[in-house]
Motif scaffolding. Structure first.
Motif, PDB file in Angstrom:
ATOM      1  N   ILE A 117       0.843  -1.203   0.000  1.00 35.88           N
ATOM      2  CA  ILE A 117       0.000   0.000   0.000  1.00 35.88           C
ATOM      3  C   ILE A 117       0.877   1.250   0.000  1.00 35.88           C
ATOM      4  CG2 ILE A 117      -1.644   1.331   1.387  1.00 35.88           C
ATOM      5  CD1 ILE A 117      -2.813  -1.440   2.254  1.00 35.88           C
ATOM      6  N   MET A 118       1.924   1.258   0.831  1.00 38.59           N
ATOM      7  CA  MET A 118       2.808   2.426   0.906  1.00 38.59           C
ATOM      8  C   MET A 118       3.612   2.599  -0.388  1.00 38.59           C
ATOM      9  SD  MET A 118       2.126   3.901   3.689  1.00 38.59           S
ATOM     10  CE  MET A 118       0.455   3.325   3.526  1.00 38.59           C
ATOM     11  N   GLU A 120       2.617   1.737  -3.385  1.00 37.17           N
ATOM     12  CA  GLU A 120       1.681   2.267  -4.374  1.00 37.17           C
ATOM     13  C   GLU A 120       1.479   3.768  -4.181  1.00 37.17           C
ATOM     14  OE1 GLU A 120      -1.825  -0.147  -3.916  1.00 37.17           O
ATOM     15  OE2 GLU A 120      -0.951  -1.823  -5.040  1.00 37.17           O
ATOM     16  N   LEU A 121       1.391   4.170  -2.920  1.00 38.41           N
ATOM     17  CA  LEU A 121       1.249   5.599  -2.640  1.00 38.41           C
ATOM     18  C   LEU A 121       2.476   6.356  -3.134  1.00 38.41           C
ATOM     19  CD1 LEU A 121      -0.076   6.515   0.927  1.00 38.41           C
ATOM     20  CD2 LEU A 121      -0.627   7.605  -1.242  1.00 38.41           C
ATOM     21  N   ASP A 124       2.637   7.036  -6.843  1.00 39.42           N
ATOM     22  CA  ASP A 124       1.615   7.925  -7.391  1.00 39.42           C
ATOM     23  C   ASP A 124       2.224   9.317  -7.612  1.00 39.42           C
ATOM     24  OD1 ASP A 124      -0.568   9.500  -8.010  1.00 39.42           O
ATOM     25  OD2 ASP A 124      -1.723   8.952  -6.220  1.00 39.42           O
ATOM     26  N   GLN A 138      -2.310  11.668   3.854  1.00 41.27           N
ATOM     27  CA  GLN A 138      -2.623  10.611   2.885  1.00 41.27           C
ATOM     28  C   GLN A 138      -2.164   9.246   3.405  1.00 41.27           C
ATOM     29  OE1 GLN A 138      -4.415  11.138   0.207  1.00 41.27           O
ATOM     30  NE2 GLN A 138      -4.246   9.151  -0.731  1.00 41.27           N
ATOM     31  N   VAL A 139      -0.950   9.194   3.962  1.00 37.36           N
ATOM     32  CA  VAL A 139      -0.431   7.941   4.522  1.00 37.36           C
ATOM     33  C   VAL A 139      -1.320   7.486   5.673  1.00 37.36           C
ATOM     34  CG1 VAL A 139       1.483   6.919   5.830  1.00 37.36           C
ATOM     35  CG2 VAL A 139       1.961   8.273   3.778  1.00 37.36           C
ATOM     36  N   ASP A 141      -4.459   8.199   6.237  1.00 37.83           N
ATOM     37  CA  ASP A 141      -5.746   7.736   5.705  1.00 37.83           C
ATOM     38  C   ASP A 141      -5.639   6.318   5.141  1.00 37.83           C
ATOM     39  OD1 ASP A 141      -6.877  10.167   6.375  1.00 37.83           O
ATOM     40  OD2 ASP A 141      -6.901  10.949   4.309  1.00 37.83           O
ATOM     41  N   LYS A 142      -4.584   6.056   4.380  1.00 39.65           N
ATOM     42  CA  LYS A 142      -4.410   4.736   3.767  1.00 39.65           C
ATOM     43  C   LYS A 142      -4.175   3.653   4.828  1.00 39.65           C
ATOM     44  CE  LYS A 142      -4.797   5.466  -0.632  1.00 39.65           C
ATOM     45  NZ  LYS A 142      -5.859   4.861  -1.420  1.00 39.65           N
ATOM     46  N   GLU A 145      -7.462   3.055   6.554  1.00 37.11           N
ATOM     47  CA  GLU A 145      -8.360   2.376   5.620  1.00 37.11           C
ATOM     48  C   GLU A 145      -8.024   0.875   5.600  1.00 37.11           C
ATOM     49  OE1 GLU A 145      -8.590   2.309   0.834  1.00 37.11           O
ATOM     50  OE2 GLU A 145      -8.858   4.301   1.734  1.00 37.11           O
ATOM     51  N   TYR A 146      -6.735   0.572   5.552  1.00 38.66           N
ATOM     52  CA  TYR A 146      -6.316  -0.831   5.541  1.00 38.66           C
ATOM     53  C   TYR A 146      -6.658  -1.522   6.866  1.00 38.66           C
ATOM     54  CZ  TYR A 146      -3.412  -4.974   5.732  1.00 38.66           C
ATOM     55  OH  TYR A 146      -2.977  -6.267   5.901  1.00 38.66           O
TER      56      TYR A 146
END
Length: 185
Positions: A117-118, A120-121, A124, A138-139, A141-142, A145-146
């Motif tokens: 996930i990190m 992919e962030l 981006d 953003q980190v 939030d992700k 979310e996970y």
């Protein structure tokens, strides 16, 4: 490696308080089973109820990493413990030896999945254009979310062996290590 085999070596150390003298008579095993059950319950219940001492412990264990990415430690600890439960399936006392079987229900956070996930962030292009504060948000939030997307599930049974040392039931050294490895963030 699993990040949330929740709970730190606190359980291993604290289970040493499973105290009660060696009892005699036909109810001795039942009384000793109760002492071990009560001790395990005393140690695990704070995780189930999100006790402030447990939240503080998790926050402290992860303080540097959480501060680096701007995550609230209390929110993180509560998210990890969401759905945590336990059952003491069986306790068998045989003289000065005892065995307890536990089943924990908890989130099984996969560190490799979190890293993906990190990555992919980071890949981006929009992420690279963000300010430091925006990236931290953003980190955060992700990550939440996970973590919030992982359902707590029953784990494989855990066997904890105890020995009667004087008049105190203590987990064996191997069981202390097993518990320490299960309960870390």
């Amino acid at each position: 490696m699993k990040v949330t085999k929740v709970l730190g070596s606190i359980c291993a150390a604290a289970m040493m308080v499973a105290a009660l003298g060696a009892l005699s008579g036909c109810n001795a095993d039942e009384a000793n089973e109760k002492v071990i059950r009560d001790s395990l319950t005393e140690e695990l219940e704070p995780y189930k109820t999100h006790d402030s001492s447990v939240i503080g412990q998790i926050r402290s264990q992860n303080a540097v990493a959480l501060a680096t990415i701007g995550i609230d430690g209390d929110e993180y600890a509560n998210a990890l413990l969401d759905g945590f439960d336990y059952s003491i399936e069986d306790i068998t006392v045989n003289g000065k030896d005892a065995t307890a079987t536990l089943v924990l229900t908890q989130k099984d956070i996969d560190e490799a999945e979190a890293e993906v996930i990190m990555e992919e962030l980071a890949a981006d292009p929009a992420f690279a254009e963000m300010s430091q504060d925006e990236r931290k948000a953003q980190v955060s939030d992700k990550i939440f979310e996970y973590i919030n997307g992982v359902e707590a599930a029953a784990q494989d049974p855990i066997t904890i062996d105890f020995v009667l040392n004087g008049n105190i039931w203590e987990p064996t050294e191997e069981s202390q290590l097993r518990m320490a490895n299960l309960f870390t963030f």
